[in-house]
Write a protein that holds these residues in place. Structure first.
Motif, PDB file in Angstrom:
ATOM      1  N   HIS A  11       0.780  -1.173   0.053  1.00  0.00           N
ATOM      2  CA  HIS A  11      -0.123  -0.008  -0.118  1.00  0.00           C
ATOM      3  C   HIS A  11       0.922   1.241  -0.037  1.00  0.00           C
ATOM      4  CE1 HIS A  11      -2.937  -2.949   1.281  1.00  0.00           C
ATOM      5  NE2 HIS A  11      -3.866  -2.322   0.673  1.00  0.00           N
ATOM      6  N   HIS A  12       2.095   1.236   0.229  1.00  0.00           N
ATOM      7  CA  HIS A  12       3.015   2.313   0.537  1.00  0.00           C
ATOM      8  C   HIS A  12       4.187   2.278  -0.383  1.00  0.00           C
ATOM      9  CE1 HIS A  12       0.466   2.454   4.071  1.00  0.00           C
ATOM     10  NE2 HIS A  12       0.511   3.913   3.712  1.00  0.00           N
ATOM     11  N   LEU A  13       4.181   1.811  -1.702  1.00  0.00           N
ATOM     12  CA  LEU A  13       5.173   1.602  -2.327  1.00  0.00           C
ATOM     13  C   LEU A  13       5.086   3.051  -3.259  1.00  0.00           C
ATOM     14  CD1 LEU A  13       4.918  -2.023  -4.214  1.00  0.00           C
ATOM     15  CD2 LEU A  13       6.181  -1.221  -2.147  1.00  0.00           C
ATOM     16  N   VAL A  19       9.240  -0.117  -5.104  1.00  0.00           N
ATOM     17  CA  VAL A  19       8.915  -1.154  -6.021  1.00  0.00           C
ATOM     18  C   VAL A  19      10.108  -2.194  -6.184  1.00  0.00           C
ATOM     19  CG1 VAL A  19       8.446  -1.383  -8.063  1.00  0.00           C
ATOM     20  CG2 VAL A  19       7.103   0.363  -7.063  1.00  0.00           C
ATOM     21  N   GLY A  20      11.386  -1.555  -6.438  1.00  0.00           N
ATOM     22  CA  GLY A  20      12.366  -2.393  -6.764  1.00  0.00           C
ATOM     23  C   GLY A  20      12.752  -3.277  -5.516  1.00  0.00           C
ATOM     24  N   ARG A  21      12.719  -2.742  -4.196  1.00  0.00           N
ATOM     25  CA  ARG A  21      13.062  -3.594  -3.147  1.00  0.00           C
ATOM     26  C   ARG A  21      11.893  -4.928  -3.006  1.00  0.00           C
ATOM     27  NH1 ARG A  21      15.213   1.040  -0.552  1.00  0.00           N
ATOM     28  NH2 ARG A  21      12.961   1.667  -0.165  1.00  0.00           N
ATOM     29  N   ALA A  22      10.895  -4.297  -3.326  1.00  0.00           N
ATOM     30  CA  ALA A  22       9.676  -5.559  -3.265  1.00  0.00           C
ATOM     31  C   ALA A  22       9.819  -6.426  -3.970  1.00  0.00           C
ATOM     32  CB  ALA A  22       8.309  -4.833  -3.463  1.00  0.00           C
ATOM     33  N   PHE A  62       8.378  -3.835 -17.088  1.00  0.00           N
ATOM     34  CA  PHE A  62       7.741  -4.045 -15.582  1.00  0.00           C
ATOM     35  C   PHE A  62       6.584  -5.065 -15.465  1.00  0.00           C
ATOM     36  CE2 PHE A  62       4.915  -2.488 -12.151  1.00  0.00           C
ATOM     37  CZ  PHE A  62       5.628  -2.891 -11.000  1.00  0.00           C
ATOM     38  N   LEU A  63       5.655  -4.858 -16.591  1.00  0.00           N
ATOM     39  CA  LEU A  63       4.520  -5.663 -16.676  1.00  0.00           C
ATOM     40  C   LEU A  63       4.961  -7.132 -16.921  1.00  0.00           C
ATOM     41  CD1 LEU A  63       1.837  -3.251 -18.230  1.00  0.00           C
ATOM     42  CD2 LEU A  63       1.817  -4.169 -15.870  1.00  0.00           C
ATOM     43  N   LEU A  73      -0.634  -5.924 -11.417  1.00  0.00           N
ATOM     44  CA  LEU A  73      -0.484  -4.695 -10.925  1.00  0.00           C
ATOM     45  C   LEU A  73      -2.129  -4.450 -10.904  1.00  0.00           C
ATOM     46  CD1 LEU A  73       0.818  -1.990 -10.819  1.00  0.00           C
ATOM     47  CD2 LEU A  73       0.283  -1.567 -13.006  1.00  0.00           C
ATOM     48  N   ALA A  74      -2.247  -3.904  -9.369  1.00  0.00           N
ATOM     49  CA  ALA A  74      -3.658  -3.378  -9.090  1.00  0.00           C
ATOM     50  C   ALA A  74      -3.411  -1.812  -8.555  1.00  0.00           C
ATOM     51  CB  ALA A  74      -4.017  -4.136  -7.910  1.00  0.00           C
ATOM     52  N   LEU A  75      -4.299  -0.986  -9.085  1.00  0.00           N
ATOM     53  CA  LEU A  75      -4.646   0.271  -8.861  1.00  0.00           C
ATOM     54  C   LEU A  75      -5.485   0.512  -8.194  1.00  0.00           C
ATOM     55  CD1 LEU A  75      -3.763   1.591 -12.553  1.00  0.00           C
ATOM     56  CD2 LEU A  75      -2.188   1.348 -10.789  1.00  0.00           C
ATOM     57  N   ARG A  76      -5.564   1.433  -7.028  1.00  0.00           N
ATOM     58  CA  ARG A  76      -6.405   1.679  -5.813  1.00  0.00           C
ATOM     59  C   ARG A  76      -6.415   3.175  -5.677  1.00  0.00           C
ATOM     60  NH1 ARG A  76      -4.316  -3.436  -3.529  1.00  0.00           N
ATOM     61  NH2 ARG A  76      -2.530  -2.345  -2.770  1.00  0.00           N
ATOM     62  N   PRO A  77      -7.353   3.918  -5.414  1.00  0.00           N
ATOM     63  CA  PRO A  77      -7.094   5.157  -4.903  1.00  0.00           C
ATOM     64  C   PRO A  77      -6.212   5.588  -3.770  1.00  0.00           C
ATOM     65  CG  PRO A  77      -9.459   4.518  -4.870  1.00  0.00           C
ATOM     66  CD  PRO A  77      -8.704   3.054  -4.999  1.00  0.00           C
ATOM     67  N   GLY A  78      -5.581   6.654  -4.030  1.00  0.00           N
ATOM     68  CA  GLY A  78      -4.595   7.051  -2.953  1.00  0.00           C
ATOM     69  C   GLY A  78      -5.258   7.623  -1.920  1.00  0.00           C
ATOM     70  N   PRO A  79      -4.400   8.154  -0.907  1.00  0.00           N
ATOM     71  CA  PRO A  79      -4.818   8.651   0.439  1.00  0.00           C
ATOM     72  C   PRO A  79      -5.423   9.832   0.028  1.00  0.00           C
ATOM     73  CG  PRO A  79      -2.437   8.714   0.419  1.00  0.00           C
ATOM     74  CD  PRO A  79      -3.018   7.919  -0.906  1.00  0.00           C
TER      75      PRO A  79
END
Length: 102
Positions: A11-13, A19-22, A62-63, A73-79
């Motif tokens: 949730h906090h990438l 992203v690279g670390r994950a 990346f994909l 890849l999943a896109l969600r609304p941000g804060p």
């Protein structure tokens, strides 16, 4: 100690480094070398190395890497709260250069 996917805070990438670390953690968890992951994605080792080093790669690459890791890849609304100066400072801390002036 290996990480489980659920232990990576997806949730906090917020940066290429995150992203690279994950991706690196997930690649090692899958017991793949950078070369093996690149080949599985139809790429060379270099995009894997660049991504894990926090550098930019193409969205297509990346994909392909995500697909090779059996991820999507999943896109969600941000804060919804407004950005704070401290958030911006943390996000761009890697770009900060100290002045040489005394």
């Amino acid at each position: 100690m290996p990480y489980k996917l659920s232990e990576i805070d997806t949730h906090h990438l917020a940066s290429l480094q995150d992203v690279g670390r994950a991706v690196g953690v997930l690649r090692r968890q899958a017991k793949l070398s950078q070369t093996a992951l690149g080949l599985a994605a139809g790429l060379s080792r270099m995009p894997v190395y660049r991504l894990e080093a926090g550098q930019d790669i193409s969205l297509r690459s990346f994909l392909a890497l995500l697909q090779a890791l059996k991820l999507q890849l999943a896109l969600r609304p941000g804060p919804t709260e407004p950005l704070r100066a401290a958030d911006l400072k943390a996000a761009f801390a890697h770009l900060h250069v100290e002045d040489d002036a005394p």
